[in-house]
Motif scaffolding. Structure first.
Motif, PDB file in Angstrom:
ATOM      1  N   THR A  42       0.818  -1.233   0.000  1.00  0.00           N
ATOM      2  CA  THR A  42       0.000   0.000   0.000  1.00  0.00           C
ATOM      3  C   THR A  42       0.843   1.270   0.000  1.00  0.00           C
ATOM      4  O   THR A  42       0.319   2.349  -0.241  1.00  0.00           O
ATOM      5  CB  THR A  42      -0.947   0.056   1.219  1.00  0.00           C
ATOM      6  OG1 THR A  42      -0.152  -0.015   2.407  1.00  0.00           O
ATOM      7  CG2 THR A  42      -1.960  -1.063   1.206  1.00  0.00           C
ATOM      8  N   SER A  89      -2.972  -2.418   6.824  1.00  0.00           N
ATOM      9  CA  SER A  89      -4.201  -1.662   7.054  1.00  0.00           C
ATOM     10  C   SER A  89      -5.459  -2.236   6.389  1.00  0.00           C
ATOM     11  O   SER A  89      -6.521  -1.644   6.496  1.00  0.00           O
ATOM     12  CB  SER A  89      -3.995  -0.221   6.573  1.00  0.00           C
ATOM     13  OG  SER A  89      -3.767  -0.192   5.171  1.00  0.00           O
ATOM     14  N   HIS A  90      -5.333  -3.363   5.687  1.00  0.00           N
ATOM     15  CA  HIS A  90      -6.497  -3.858   4.940  1.00  0.00           C
ATOM     16  C   HIS A  90      -7.183  -4.991   5.713  1.00  0.00           C
ATOM     17  O   HIS A  90      -6.600  -6.059   5.891  1.00  0.00           O
ATOM     18  CB  HIS A  90      -6.047  -4.333   3.555  1.00  0.00           C
ATOM     19  CG  HIS A  90      -7.179  -4.394   2.574  1.00  0.00           C
ATOM     20  ND1 HIS A  90      -8.276  -5.181   2.765  1.00  0.00           N
ATOM     21  CD2 HIS A  90      -7.379  -3.733   1.412  1.00  0.00           C
ATOM     22  CE1 HIS A  90      -9.105  -5.032   1.748  1.00  0.00           C
ATOM     23  NE2 HIS A  90      -8.586  -4.141   0.918  1.00  0.00           N
ATOM     24  N   ASP A  92      -9.569  -7.099   4.984  1.00  0.00           N
ATOM     25  CA  ASP A  92      -9.711  -8.390   4.281  1.00  0.00           C
ATOM     26  C   ASP A  92      -8.408  -9.190   4.343  1.00  0.00           C
ATOM     27  O   ASP A  92      -8.413 -10.399   4.577  1.00  0.00           O
ATOM     28  CB  ASP A  92     -10.044  -8.166   2.794  1.00  0.00           C
ATOM     29  CG  ASP A  92     -11.471  -7.705   2.611  1.00  0.00           C
ATOM     30  OD1 ASP A  92     -12.236  -7.765   3.584  1.00  0.00           O
ATOM     31  OD2 ASP A  92     -11.808  -7.263   1.497  1.00  0.00           O
ATOM     32  N   GLN A  93      -7.283  -8.471   4.131  1.00  0.00           N
ATOM     33  CA  GLN A  93      -5.994  -9.187   4.151  1.00  0.00           C
ATOM     34  C   GLN A  93      -5.665  -9.694   5.551  1.00  0.00           C
ATOM     35  O   GLN A  93      -4.958 -10.681   5.707  1.00  0.00           O
ATOM     36  CB  GLN A  93      -4.886  -8.277   3.631  1.00  0.00           C
ATOM     37  CG  GLN A  93      -4.986  -8.095   2.126  1.00  0.00           C
ATOM     38  CD  GLN A  93      -4.074  -7.008   1.616  1.00  0.00           C
ATOM     39  OE1 GLN A  93      -3.209  -6.514   2.318  1.00  0.00           O
ATOM     40  NE2 GLN A  93      -4.288  -6.621   0.359  1.00  0.00           N
ATOM     41  N   TYR A 153      -7.218  -7.334  12.029  1.00  0.00           N
ATOM     42  CA  TYR A 153      -6.704  -5.959  11.871  1.00  0.00           C
ATOM     43  C   TYR A 153      -7.007  -5.131  13.113  1.00  0.00           C
ATOM     44  O   TYR A 153      -6.106  -4.545  13.726  1.00  0.00           O
ATOM     45  CB  TYR A 153      -7.325  -5.298  10.626  1.00  0.00           C
ATOM     46  CG  TYR A 153      -7.159  -3.784  10.620  1.00  0.00           C
ATOM     47  CD1 TYR A 153      -5.908  -3.201  10.421  1.00  0.00           C
ATOM     48  CD2 TYR A 153      -8.254  -2.931  10.832  1.00  0.00           C
ATOM     49  CE1 TYR A 153      -5.742  -1.821  10.432  1.00  0.00           C
ATOM     50  CE2 TYR A 153      -8.096  -1.549  10.849  1.00  0.00           C
ATOM     51  CZ  TYR A 153      -6.836  -1.005  10.643  1.00  0.00           C
ATOM     52  OH  TYR A 153      -6.676   0.366  10.669  1.00  0.00           O
ATOM     53  N   HIS A 189      -5.123   3.698  -1.500  1.00  0.00           N
ATOM     54  CA  HIS A 189      -4.749   2.519  -2.302  1.00  0.00           C
ATOM     55  C   HIS A 189      -5.960   1.946  -3.037  1.00  0.00           C
ATOM     56  O   HIS A 189      -7.075   1.915  -2.503  1.00  0.00           O
ATOM     57  CB  HIS A 189      -4.114   1.452  -1.395  1.00  0.00           C
ATOM     58  CG  HIS A 189      -3.481   0.357  -2.174  1.00  0.00           C
ATOM     59  ND1 HIS A 189      -4.140  -0.819  -2.471  1.00  0.00           N
ATOM     60  CD2 HIS A 189      -2.256   0.283  -2.752  1.00  0.00           C
ATOM     61  CE1 HIS A 189      -3.331  -1.582  -3.187  1.00  0.00           C
ATOM     62  NE2 HIS A 189      -2.194  -0.941  -3.372  1.00  0.00           N
ATOM     63  N   ASP A 191      -7.067  -0.897  -3.579  1.00  0.00           N
ATOM     64  CA  ASP A 191      -7.819  -2.023  -3.023  1.00  0.00           C
ATOM     65  C   ASP A 191      -8.830  -1.604  -1.954  1.00  0.00           C
ATOM     66  O   ASP A 191      -9.608  -2.442  -1.486  1.00  0.00           O
ATOM     67  CB  ASP A 191      -6.863  -3.036  -2.377  1.00  0.00           C
ATOM     68  CG  ASP A 191      -6.064  -3.779  -3.423  1.00  0.00           C
ATOM     69  OD1 ASP A 191      -6.390  -3.636  -4.612  1.00  0.00           O
ATOM     70  OD2 ASP A 191      -5.100  -4.481  -3.045  1.00  0.00           O
ATOM     71  N   LYS A 192      -8.808  -0.344  -1.501  1.00  0.00           N
ATOM     72  CA  LYS A 192      -9.731   0.073  -0.442  1.00  0.00           C
ATOM     73  C   LYS A 192     -11.111   0.369  -1.030  1.00  0.00           C
ATOM     74  O   LYS A 192     -11.260   0.557  -2.243  1.00  0.00           O
ATOM     75  CB  LYS A 192      -9.164   1.292   0.300  1.00  0.00           C
ATOM     76  CG  LYS A 192      -7.827   1.028   0.984  1.00  0.00           C
ATOM     77  CD  LYS A 192      -7.959   0.024   2.113  1.00  0.00           C
ATOM     78  CE  LYS A 192      -6.618  -0.317   2.770  1.00  0.00           C
ATOM     79  NZ  LYS A 192      -6.099   0.705   3.646  1.00  0.00           N
TER      80      LYS A 192
END
Ligand code: NAD
Length: 323
Positions: A42, A89-90, A92-93, A153, A189, A191-192
């Motif tokens: 990111t 920070s994601h 889902d990850q 997270y 980013h 992906d957000k």
């Protein structure tokens, strides 16, 4: 008031960090900004184009888990404070790879605290309202609410917050935590949530929305967030937590509809997908303490701020014309 003379911004190549760096460089009392960033998926050095031309700016590619590197950076640049924006920070990850989140968000915090302690350098941590888990309507949480994180997270962010509290109680370290609500703005980013929805809308592809899309989030502009982080470092009382929120609640599906309307795309593009495990139904922070003690409040109205950001993100996310 704490000094802003020379700040180490960890995670400064990310979404919020790169806005924070710009705002710090606008301040005449700032003599030096050093960014330490590992440039993970990111982080992007392009986010610092512009600030990197300022003679007061230095970039170090490095990892916050490397305590020696953090210490050396603090000493070499005679830092007066650390602002920590570095994180995995994601959400889902974090479900896929929880260990990475504990390593960086908790282990990295430990390393920052340990590096700052012998040098008596204050630490400002950028945390999240997600540490409280879901909040029932119409309640808004103040800073005394119980931590009940729902995802790896948010648990890793809560873990870091607890380490910070312990560092103050045990060693007397000067620390402040700002817990932010959801942030929108440029340089986020791809992906957000918001960039993803814009990316798909621009390609007439289905916009993936978890479950019913009725999850409620409070949104603030990244410029307001950065102002709040600076106010918390300058004026925050030691070992205090401050909420940076705006009481501007929107459902995720409402955000998707707003984007589609703005980009003149049909609502039929909305596609409901299986909900995320542990998905919080509502986040709601009470920012009164930040108003009273930091004299901070979110100033950019959602309506105008959001439309502007959709336009700005869309300009970068548009499909490129075939040559
Ligand atoms: P981001 O993912 O855009 O930026 C994080 C930055 O940290 C990246 O530049 C990345 O390269 C860097 N980084 C990651 N691991 C590192 C490591 N081990 N060492 C050094 N650098 C590392 O995230 P963001 O949205 O800018 O979030 C910044 C902070 O704000 C995070 O702590 C996040 O938890 C918090 N926060 C974000 C939001 C939001 O809506 N974006 C809301 C509340 C709190």
């Amino acid at each position: 008031m704490r000094s802003l003379r020379s700040i180490l911004v960890t995670g400064g190549a990310g979404f919020i960090g790169s806005t924070l760096v710009r705002q710090l460089l606008n301040r005449p009392d700032v003599e030096k900004i050093t960014v330490l960033d590992a440039l993970t998926n990111t982080g992007n050095s392009n986010n610092l184009k512009g600030p990197d031309q300022d003679p007061r700016f230095t970039f170090i590619e490095g990892d916050i888990r490397d305590q020696k590197r953090v210490s050396q950076s603090l000493i070499e640049h005679q830092c007066t404070a650390i602002m920590n924006l570095a994180a995995e920070s994601h959400v889902d990850q974090s479900i896929e790879k929880p260990h990475d989140f504990i390593d960086t968000n908790v282990g990295g915090m430990m390393s920052i605290l340990s590096a700052a302690r012998p040098l008596n350098i204050p630490v400002l941590q950028c945390s999240t309202g997600k540490v409280y888990g879901s909040v029932n309507f119409p309640r808004r949480l103040d800073e005394s609410a119980r931590l009940r994180p729902s995802s790896p997270y948010s648990a890793s962010k809560a873990g870091a917050d607890l380490l910070i509290h312990a560092a103050h109680v045990t060693y007397g370290q000067d620390v402040v935590i700002a817990r932010c609500t959801n942030i929108y703005g440029p340089r986020q980013h791809r992906d957000k949530l918001i960039p993803t929805l814009i990316f798909h809308a621009l390609r007439d592809q289905p916009l993936p929305i978890y479950g019913s899309g009725q999850q409620i989030r409070d949104w603030i502009h990244v410029e307001d967030c950065a102002q709040g982080l600076i106010a918390a470092l300058e004026r925050g009382r030691p070992n205090r937590v401050y909420h940076l929120g705006s009481k501007t609640e929107h459902t995720n599906i409402g955000i998707a509809r707003h984007i589609l309307k703005h980009l003149h795309k049909p609502e039929s593009l909305i596609s409901h997908i299986e909900d995320r495990p542990g998905h919080d139904s509502r986040h709601a922070l009470d920012p009164t303490l930040a108003l009273n003690e930091l004299r901070w409040r979110a100033r950019i109205p959602f309506r105008s701020g959001f439309d502007h950001v959709v336009r700005e993100l869309a300009a970068h996310l548009r499909p490129t014309e075939p040559a």
